[in-house]
Enzyme design. Sequence first.
Site, short mmCIF file in Angstrom:
data_model
loop_
_atom_site.label_atom_id
_atom_site.label_comp_id
_atom_site.label_asym_id
_atom_site.label_seq_id
_atom_site.Cartn_x
_atom_site.Cartn_y
_atom_site.Cartn_z
N ASP A 114 -1.46 -25.54 28.42
CA ASP A 114 -1.89 -24.20 28.05
C ASP A 114 -1.88 -24.09 26.53
O ASP A 114 -0.96 -24.62 25.88
CB ASP A 114 -0.95 -23.17 28.68
CG ASP A 114 -1.50 -21.76 28.57
OD1 ASP A 114 -1.50 -21.19 27.46
OD2 ASP A 114 -1.91 -21.22 29.61
N ILE A 115 -2.86 -23.42 25.96
CA ILE A 115 -2.92 -23.31 24.49
C ILE A 115 -1.93 -22.31 23.92
O ILE A 115 -1.69 -22.29 22.72
CB ILE A 115 -4.35 -22.99 23.99
CG1 ILE A 115 -4.82 -21.64 24.53
CG2 ILE A 115 -5.31 -24.11 24.33
CD1 ILE A 115 -6.10 -21.13 23.87
N ASN B 116 -2.75 -15.85 39.13
CA ASN B 116 -3.12 -14.45 39.06
C ASN B 116 -4.48 -14.24 39.72
O ASN B 116 -5.38 -15.06 39.55
CB ASN B 116 -3.21 -14.00 37.60
CG ASN B 116 -1.88 -14.09 36.89
OD1 ASN B 116 -0.87 -13.68 37.42
ND2 ASN B 116 -1.89 -14.64 35.69
N GLU C 19 -7.24 -13.58 33.45
CA GLU C 19 -8.07 -13.46 32.26
C GLU C 19 -9.28 -14.39 32.26
O GLU C 19 -10.21 -14.19 31.48
CB GLU C 19 -7.24 -13.71 31.01
CG GLU C 19 -6.18 -12.63 30.80
CD GLU C 19 -5.33 -12.86 29.57
OE1 GLU C 19 -5.40 -13.96 28.99
OE2 GLU C 19 -4.60 -11.93 29.20
N VAL C 20 -9.24 -15.44 33.08
CA VAL C 20 -10.37 -16.37 33.17
C VAL C 20 -10.84 -16.40 34.62
O VAL C 20 -10.03 -16.59 35.53
CB VAL C 20 -9.97 -17.79 32.71
CG1 VAL C 20 -11.15 -18.75 32.85
CG2 VAL C 20 -9.46 -17.77 31.27
N HIS D 139 -7.05 -20.89 38.49
CA HIS D 139 -6.13 -21.75 37.75
C HIS D 139 -4.71 -21.42 38.16
O HIS D 139 -4.38 -20.27 38.40
CB HIS D 139 -6.31 -21.63 36.23
CG HIS D 139 -6.23 -20.25 35.68
ND1 HIS D 139 -7.23 -19.30 35.88
CD2 HIS D 139 -5.28 -19.64 34.93
CE1 HIS D 139 -6.88 -18.18 35.25
NE2 HIS D 139 -5.70 -18.36 34.68
N HIS E 32 -0.84 -21.78 36.97
CA HIS E 32 0.08 -22.07 35.87
C HIS E 32 1.30 -22.79 36.46
O HIS E 32 1.83 -22.36 37.49
CB HIS E 32 0.58 -20.78 35.22
CG HIS E 32 -0.47 -19.97 34.55
ND1 HIS E 32 -0.67 -20.01 33.19
CD2 HIS E 32 -1.38 -19.09 35.04
CE1 HIS E 32 -1.65 -19.19 32.87
NE2 HIS E 32 -2.10 -18.61 33.98
#
Length: 125
Positions: A39-40, A97, A105-106, A110, A112
């Site tokens: 993750d960035i 999420n 948010e995307v 995905h 995490h």
Amino acid sequence: MPIDATLPYDDQNIFAKILRGEIPSQRVYEDDWAIAFHDIAPQAPVHLLVIPRGPYVSWDDFSERAPAGEIAGFVRAVGRVARDHGLVAAGYRLLANVGGDAGQEVAHLHVHLFGGQPLGPMLAR
């Protein structure tokens, strides 16, 4: 910005671009079903994202539309990434999420993977 997980898949989202190699990522795993990368903006000493190669908006979309083999391959990839990073013995957290209220948010599924320290309670009371 939180997204509406009921909208159709947008192949211009950042994770679709990462899958196509248009945006760089620090990949730590890839197979026929998934890729994983750092993750960035990490929220724990280990914070990885695992995404399916297929075009799924969210966990809900994936669980509804993906073939059984793709679901099994993705779930196994998540487990493999956790094992490869030594997270199983001490423990880790998975988070996917779905939609705006959850903070997605995307608009690409995905998961995490958090670990490397005690993570505390799941939600503040």
